[in-house]
Design a protein around this motif. Structure first.
Motif, PDB file in Angstrom:
ATOM      1  N   ALA A  22       0.828  -1.201   0.000  1.00  0.00           N
ATOM      2  CA  ALA A  22       0.000   0.000   0.000  1.00  0.00           C
ATOM      3  C   ALA A  22       0.867   1.259   0.000  1.00  0.00           C
ATOM      4  O   ALA A  22       1.764   1.405   0.824  1.00  0.00           O
ATOM      5  N   VAL A  23       0.580   2.145  -0.937  1.00  0.00           N
ATOM      6  CA  VAL A  23       1.263   3.440  -0.999  1.00  0.00           C
ATOM      7  C   VAL A  23       0.238   4.536  -0.703  1.00  0.00           C
ATOM      8  O   VAL A  23      -0.824   4.545  -1.322  1.00  0.00           O
ATOM      9  N   PRO A  24       0.482   5.400   0.246  1.00  0.00           N
ATOM     10  CA  PRO A  24       1.725   5.545   1.013  1.00  0.00           C
ATOM     11  C   PRO A  24       1.703   4.818   2.362  1.00  0.00           C
ATOM     12  O   PRO A  24       2.700   4.892   3.068  1.00  0.00           O
ATOM     13  N   GLU A  25       0.627   4.110   2.688  1.00  0.00           N
ATOM     14  CA  GLU A  25       0.516   3.545   4.032  1.00  0.00           C
ATOM     15  C   GLU A  25       1.695   2.658   4.430  1.00  0.00           C
ATOM     16  O   GLU A  25       2.235   2.770   5.533  1.00  0.00           O
ATOM     17  N   SER A  26       2.103   1.790   3.511  1.00  0.00           N
ATOM     18  CA  SER A  26       3.221   0.909   3.848  1.00  0.00           C
ATOM     19  C   SER A  26       4.530   1.375   3.239  1.00  0.00           C
ATOM     20  O   SER A  26       5.608   0.950   3.647  1.00  0.00           O
ATOM     21  N   LEU A  27       4.410   2.206   2.237  1.00  0.00           N
ATOM     22  CA  LEU A  27       5.618   2.689   1.568  1.00  0.00           C
ATOM     23  C   LEU A  27       5.396   4.102   1.049  1.00  0.00           C
ATOM     24  O   LEU A  27       4.483   4.336   0.258  1.00  0.00           O
ATOM     25  N   SER A  28       6.215   5.013   1.531  1.00  0.00           N
ATOM     26  CA  SER A  28       6.158   6.384   1.025  1.00  0.00           C
ATOM     27  C   SER A  28       7.154   6.540  -0.114  1.00  0.00           C
ATOM     28  O   SER A  28       8.216   5.920  -0.100  1.00  0.00           O
ATOM     29  N   ASP A  41       0.405  12.936  -2.962  1.00  0.00           N
ATOM     30  CA  ASP A  41      -0.238  11.831  -2.233  1.00  0.00           C
ATOM     31  C   ASP A  41       0.669  10.732  -1.700  1.00  0.00           C
ATOM     32  O   ASP A  41       0.230   9.899  -0.917  1.00  0.00           O
ATOM     33  N   THR A  42       1.907  10.664  -2.130  1.00  0.00           N
ATOM     34  CA  THR A  42       2.636   9.421  -1.903  1.00  0.00           C
ATOM     35  C   THR A  42       3.547   9.402  -0.672  1.00  0.00           C
ATOM     36  O   THR A  42       4.396   8.519  -0.550  1.00  0.00           O
ATOM     37  N   VAL A  43       3.365  10.378   0.191  1.00  0.00           N
ATOM     38  CA  VAL A  43       4.110  10.332   1.453  1.00  0.00           C
ATOM     39  C   VAL A  43       3.134  10.486   2.604  1.00  0.00           C
ATOM     40  O   VAL A  43       2.250  11.338   2.560  1.00  0.00           O
ATOM     41  N   THR A  44       3.305   9.653   3.616  1.00  0.00           N
ATOM     42  CA  THR A  44       2.443   9.809   4.791  1.00  0.00           C
ATOM     43  C   THR A  44       3.280   9.624   6.051  1.00  0.00           C
ATOM     44  O   THR A  44       4.433   9.186   5.986  1.00  0.00           O
ATOM     45  N   PHE A  45       2.704   9.975   7.184  1.00  0.00           N
ATOM     46  CA  PHE A  45       3.407   9.773   8.444  1.00  0.00           C
ATOM     47  C   PHE A  45       3.565   8.291   8.719  1.00  0.00           C
ATOM     48  O   PHE A  45       2.660   7.504   8.442  1.00  0.00           O
ATOM     49  N   LEU A  46       4.700   7.966   9.230  1.00  0.00           N
ATOM     50  CA  LEU A  46       4.957   6.566   9.537  1.00  0.00           C
ATOM     51  C   LEU A  46       4.099   6.159  10.722  1.00  0.00           C
ATOM     52  O   LEU A  46       4.063   6.831  11.751  1.00  0.00           O
TER      53      LEU A  46
END
Lengths: 334, 334
Positions: free
Chosen positions: A262-268, A326-331
């Motif tokens: 899942a991007v970004p949930e599992s991978l930014s 959209d492709t970066v989220t907080f870890l």
DNA sequence: CTGAAAGCGCTAACAC
DNA sequence: GTGTTAGCGCTTTCAG
């Protein structure tokens, strides 16, 4: 063979003046007497006369043509970067009424500068010799995308280091620590600088860019995929990847989709370029924008100045801009 | 100013032969005695001598450069078509060791053919005069994407009529009757032909392309949207739209998404071009592919033949291909 | 097979 | 202001 055969002589005869006067009309009409100017003008138009540029050039005149050299380096001509530079340069020149002579440069160095008044390099990759030669021949030139420090030559480049730094720090600020960098061919200056920037950001924040997280993709989709496979097979996936180009990021994205990551949930993911191809749809890429069109127009401006006003070499560094999508989220701390 | 200053004379002196011999070495080395050939070769390399192309040209020689003229017509330089032709031509020429002189042509007709050996037109739009002039000047040339019947000139084009016909019939075969066509600027030949093809397919199948379903978009996103709005506001939406370009189709797609018109369930769409930008993602465009790269390479080959072998003008028509993907479905009879 | 010499069409001193 | 003329660097007869 491919000329209309009417020469300056014909015009002179028809206008009843000497060829010198016609030449003056062509280059500096203001220096003619009103009367003659009109006669010559009429003759030129009546005959549909166009001066032979190579003859003019041989005699020391101007031909209003700039060369653009694009390295033959792998698929660069198909890259977003090269095409955008080409577009930008063409558009700028068009505005100035200057023509463009395009040369794709392989290892031969067979570019002959005599057909142009000045040359723009769209990057310099393994054709330094060519650059040196043209420099020695005193061809006015400007380099895009590579900082040439050891020669007295104009360039317009971007701050790749800062671009890489900012992108990486953005990831860090989102809680990422296991950050990978997919680098380009390190013989290409901008690739090395982006890597340096990424590394610096990590260290500045007490982290380290691990060797196993530093992959060389050479800007290629194929090598990107190979590296993704290695990473994926290991039990130690990074939580974020900063890529040297949008093309590379795009491949990472495809890979993630295939493997249900899942991007970004599992991978930014962060790219580099701001290629519009990746800026729409349901998942828009967070990326580092480089102002390619502006780089092109600045390059044209500089080249014109060095030719027309004999200005000394100029060095321009433009800034990049982080485009947050959209492709970066907080870890997530799990 | 931008030359290395070493001339044929220097080479001759260094090699101990006459300049005529050096010239022969440059153009036909086989005609020299082994002994002299070696001497000249060494001198050329030692001096890093490159002949001045404009001098050579003035004296009647070859310069190995083709011109590519792209009409200034609106945003054509930013179109997929133009960029792909440019790419194709550049790649083909590169293979031949020929350079490319690019000219964006506005209304002025200020292109000077003396810097090139031959010219390729990427379409002819409102620059017929220029074409005529170059023809009159006996410049070897070939036209891409426009069939010029009233002049004795080479061209390589595609069967737009059949492309339009096939696309429309494909829609009809899927049960559609309320079919719209979003046409390009009808002053552009291919746009007119695609419209003709669409109309013919309708009539052949006992249908009619209604005036209110025949919209002129001029290939522009903005005008496409305006037309979509009119259509959408009317109580009589078509069930399918055949678009003159992928760009136009893309705008229709966006509009549909915004207005929650399901594609293809409520609206089937066909484009024209096969722009890769629209061939991936969750909804891939059904479209008519035109072989742009092939057109380019054929054009280059024809031009080379007319120059080298003095071949007479050739006329080539390539076929399109319907690429079936996601955006057309059978009409539901409700 | 090679050299001498006459241009190719234009610009740029130099005179007038 | 304008005309005359000497090249720019190369290719191409034409002799030899």
């Amino acid at each position: 063979m491919s000329s209309s055969n009417i020469t300056i002589k014909d015009v002179a005869k028809k206008a009843g003046v000497s060829i010198a006067t016609v030449s003056r009309f062509l280059n500096n009409p203001g220096s003619l007497k009103e009367n003659n100017r009109k006669k010559v003008e009429k003759a030129v138009e009546g005959l549909d006369y166009k001066p032979l540029l190579y003859a003019r050039r041989l005699a020391g005149g101007r031909i209003n043509t700039f060369g653009l050299i694009i390295p033959g380096y792998e698929g660069i001509f198909y890259s977003y970067f090269a095409l955008e530079i080409l577009r930008g340069v063409a558009a700028s020149l068009d505005r100035e009424g200057t023509d463009l002579h395009l040369h794709i440069s392989w290892d031969k160095d067979n570019f002959n500068s005599s057909l142009v008044e000045g040359v723009i390099f769209a990057d310099v990759i393994e054709n330094d010799q060519q650059l040196k030669r043209l420099l020695k021949e005193k061809t006015p030139l400007v380099v895009i995308n590579k900082k040439i420090e050891n020669e007295d030559v104009s360039y317009v480049a971007i701050n790749n280091f800062k671009g890489g730094y900012d992108a990486t720090e953005f990831l860090i600020n989102h809680g990422h620590k296991k950050i990978a960098h997919f680098a380009g061919d390190l013989r290409v200056q901008c690739a090395q600088e982006r890597l340096d920037g990424a590394r610096a950001a990590m260290e500045k924040n007490g982290l380290k860019l691990l060797p196993e997280y530093t992959k060389i993709t050479n800007f290629s989709r194929k090598e990107t995929r190979e590296n993704m496979e290695v990473l994926f097979a290991s039990s130690n996936m990074p939580t974020a990847i900063f890529c040297c180009s949008d093309e590379v990021a795009s491949e990472v994205l495809s890979f993630a989709e295939e493997k249900d990551i899942a991007v970004p949930e599992s991978l930014s993911i962060i790219g580099f370029d701001d290629n519009p191809r990746l800026s729409y749809g349901s998942l828009m890429l967070t990326t580092v924008r480089q102002p390619l069109i502006e780089m092109s127009s600045v390059a044209v401006r500089i080249l014109k100045d060095t030719i027309d006003k004999k200005m000394p070499p100029q060095r321009v560094i433009l800034d990049t801009e982080l485009i947050i999508r959209d492709t970066v989220t907080f870890l997530k701390y799990s």
